[in-house]
Enzyme design. Structure first.
Site, PDB file in Angstrom:
ATOM      1  N   ARG A  58      17.397   4.930  12.291  1.00 35.24           N
ATOM      2  CA  ARG A  58      16.439   6.017  12.002  1.00 35.24           C
ATOM      3  C   ARG A  58      15.679   5.708  10.706  1.00 35.24           C
ATOM      4  NH1 ARG A  58      18.447   6.439  15.906  1.00 35.24           N
ATOM      5  NH2 ARG A  58      16.459   5.520  16.394  1.00 35.24           N
ATOM      6  N   HIS A 106      18.112  20.312   6.371  1.00 36.72           N
ATOM      7  CA  HIS A 106      19.095  19.531   7.130  1.00 36.72           C
ATOM      8  C   HIS A 106      19.403  18.174   6.492  1.00 36.72           C
ATOM      9  CE1 HIS A 106      18.035  22.066  10.934  1.00 36.72           C
ATOM     10  NE2 HIS A 106      18.761  22.719  10.072  1.00 36.72           N
ATOM     11  N   GLY A 172       5.724  22.803  14.459  1.00 38.99           N
ATOM     12  CA  GLY A 172       6.453  21.713  15.109  1.00 38.99           C
ATOM     13  C   GLY A 172       7.946  21.895  15.206  1.00 38.99           C
ATOM     14  N   THR A 173       8.377  23.105  15.481  1.00 38.32           N
ATOM     15  CA  THR A 173       9.822  23.296  15.702  1.00 38.32           C
ATOM     16  C   THR A 173      10.055  24.177  16.918  1.00 38.32           C
ATOM     17  OG1 THR A 173      11.880  24.251  14.837  1.00 38.32           O
ATOM     18  CG2 THR A 173       9.838  25.072  13.853  1.00 38.32           C
TER      19      THR A 173
HETATM   20  N1  APR Z   1       2.483  18.659  17.396  1.00 44.72           N
HETATM   21  C1  APR Z   1       3.095  19.881  17.295  1.00 44.72           C
HETATM   22  N2  APR Z   1       4.258  20.158  17.869  1.00 44.72           N
HETATM   23  C2  APR Z   1       4.858  19.195  18.571  1.00 44.72           C
HETATM   24  C3  APR Z   1       4.296  17.905  18.735  1.00 44.72           C
HETATM   25  C4  APR Z   1       3.048  17.656  18.102  1.00 44.72           C
HETATM   26  N3  APR Z   1       2.431  16.479  18.169  1.00 44.72           N
HETATM   27  N4  APR Z   1       5.143  17.170  19.495  1.00 44.72           N
HETATM   28  C5  APR Z   1       6.167  17.968  19.791  1.00 44.72           C
HETATM   29  N5  APR Z   1       6.013  19.183  19.244  1.00 44.72           N
HETATM   30  C6  APR Z   1       6.918  20.344  19.232  1.00 44.72           C
HETATM   31  C7  APR Z   1       7.721  20.586  20.499  1.00 44.72           C
HETATM   32  O1  APR Z   1       6.933  21.367  21.405  1.00 44.72           O
HETATM   33  C8  APR Z   1       8.921  21.341  19.971  1.00 44.72           C
HETATM   34  O2  APR Z   1       8.669  22.743  19.946  1.00 44.72           O
HETATM   35  O3  APR Z   1       7.881  20.114  18.233  1.00 44.72           O
HETATM   36  C9  APR Z   1       9.066  20.842  18.540  1.00 44.72           C
HETATM   37  C10 APR Z   1      10.233  19.941  18.308  1.00 44.72           C
HETATM   38  O4  APR Z   1      11.402  20.617  18.571  1.00 44.72           O
HETATM   39  P1  APR Z   1      12.813  19.939  18.403  1.00 44.72           P
HETATM   40  O5  APR Z   1      12.799  18.566  18.991  1.00 44.72           O
HETATM   41  O6  APR Z   1      13.832  20.892  18.884  1.00 44.72           O
HETATM   42  O7  APR Z   1      12.939  19.729  16.800  1.00 44.72           O
HETATM   43  P2  APR Z   1      13.320  20.766  15.679  1.00 44.72           P
HETATM   44  O8  APR Z   1      12.938  22.152  16.062  1.00 44.72           O
HETATM   45  O9  APR Z   1      12.801  20.217  14.400  1.00 44.72           O
HETATM   46  O10 APR Z   1      14.885  20.657  15.685  1.00 44.72           O
HETATM   47  C11 APR Z   1      15.614  21.395  14.756  1.00 44.72           C
HETATM   48  O11 APR Z   1      17.693  20.429  15.445  1.00 44.72           O
HETATM   49  O12 APR Z   1      18.423  18.398  16.223  1.00 44.72           O
HETATM   50  C12 APR Z   1      18.500  19.294  15.186  1.00 44.72           C
HETATM   51  O13 APR Z   1      18.895  19.049  12.902  1.00 44.72           O
HETATM   52  C13 APR Z   1      18.013  18.668  13.914  1.00 44.72           C
HETATM   53  O14 APR Z   1      16.367  19.417  12.335  1.00 44.72           O
HETATM   54  C14 APR Z   1      16.678  19.329  13.706  1.00 44.72           C
HETATM   55  C15 APR Z   1      16.876  20.678  14.344  1.00 44.72           C
END
Ligand code: APR
Length: 234
Positions: A58, A106, A172-173
């Site tokens: 990573r 995190h 983006g989450t």
């Molecule tokens: N622009 C905006 N949003 C995007 C893009 C993009 N180019 N590509 C993907 N996404 C969105 C997806 O639609 C989704 O809602 O980003 C989000 C990513 O979600 P996750 O993969 O679940 O990531 P995250 O929410 O950061 O995860 C939270 O979970 O795995 C654990 O600890 C880890 O910090 C992480 C936590």
């Protein structure tokens, strides 16, 4: 006049356009691994070599990528607002994009931590952390990452920041991981709230809530424009 407080809660989606994959892919795996094997205390106990190698990869990847326009906009907002980033991301793209106040909920990819004393945290020079790399007390170092099933030490300051936000941007989450997902609920009713995501997460409808569907780069550009238009009235 003092600048308004603007808090940004970011997730993996803000780094997606830089080339770092998000977590919740359809195969349920994370870069080909079962999350329980590489991102839990149990996984570390069972196979620390695998966990170290996973995070080495990573880190290697994170060194190959650069911040994108969305990270840059987060930094540019500092010109107009008192900006605080709360990121769930362990990469350092917010730092490299120019932001100055960043809380890593995190953990951080480029830091290691003692397995004997959690207060011993070290900056890493390169990408490699191996078995036999020890803290000053002689114990094995582990990645400075908050794994699943571990407490989130910075959640209280993150809640306090959210409670005081005049403007709150979620970008983006998927809002599937707690306690981070709950932070938006601490933001005052009267504050402006934006949610930017390619696939908008479910957020309870509230006053002053703007949902912007799209990539982080284009969505954050819209947020910037909206804020600059309204700035005089904020
Ligand atoms: N622009 C905006 N949003 C995007 C893009 C993009 N180019 N590509 C993907 N996404 C969105 C997806 O639609 C989704 O809602 O980003 C989000 C990513 O979600 P996750 O993969 O679940 O990531 P995250 O929410 O950061 O995860 C939270 O979970 O795995 C654990 O600890 C880890 O910090 C992480 C936590």
């Amino acid at each position: 006049m003092a600048k308004k407080k603007l808090v940004i809660l970011s997730g993996a989606g803000i780094s997606a356009e830089s080339g770092i994959p998000t977590f919740r892919a359809s195969d349920g795996l994370w870069e080909g691994h079962d999350v329980m094997e590489v991102a839990t205390p149990q996984g570390w106990k069972n196979n620390p070599e695998l966990v170290l190698e996973f995070y080495n990869q990573r880190r290697k990847r994170a060194l190959e990528v650069v911040p994108n326009r969305a990270h840059e906009i987060c930094a540019e907002l500092e010109e107009y607002f008192d900006v605080q980033i709360i990121t769930q991301n362990v990469d350092n793209l917010h730092e490299r994009g120019g932001s100055t106040n960043i809380l890593h909920l995190h953990g951080e990819l480029f830091k290691s931590r003692s397995t004997a004393d959690p207060n011993l945290v070290y900056e890493m020079d390169g990408w490699e952390l191996n078995m036999g790399d020890l803290c000053e007390k002689g114990s094995q170092l582990r990645p400075h990452i908050v794994w699943f099933n571990e407490a989130v030490p910075l959640i209280v300051p993150a809640m306090e920041l959210s409670e005081k936000a005049d403007i709150f941007i979620v970008v983006g989450t998927s809002l599937q991981v707690y306690p981070a997902a709950d932070l938006i609920n601490y933001v005052p009713e009267t504050s402006l709230k934006f949610v930017v995501d390619l696939n908008l997460p479910a957020v309870p409808d509230r006053k002053n809530l703007f949902m912007i569907q799209g990539k982080a780069t284009t969505g954050m550009q819209k947020v910037l424009e909206t804020l600059l238009e309204r700035k005089a009235h904020l």
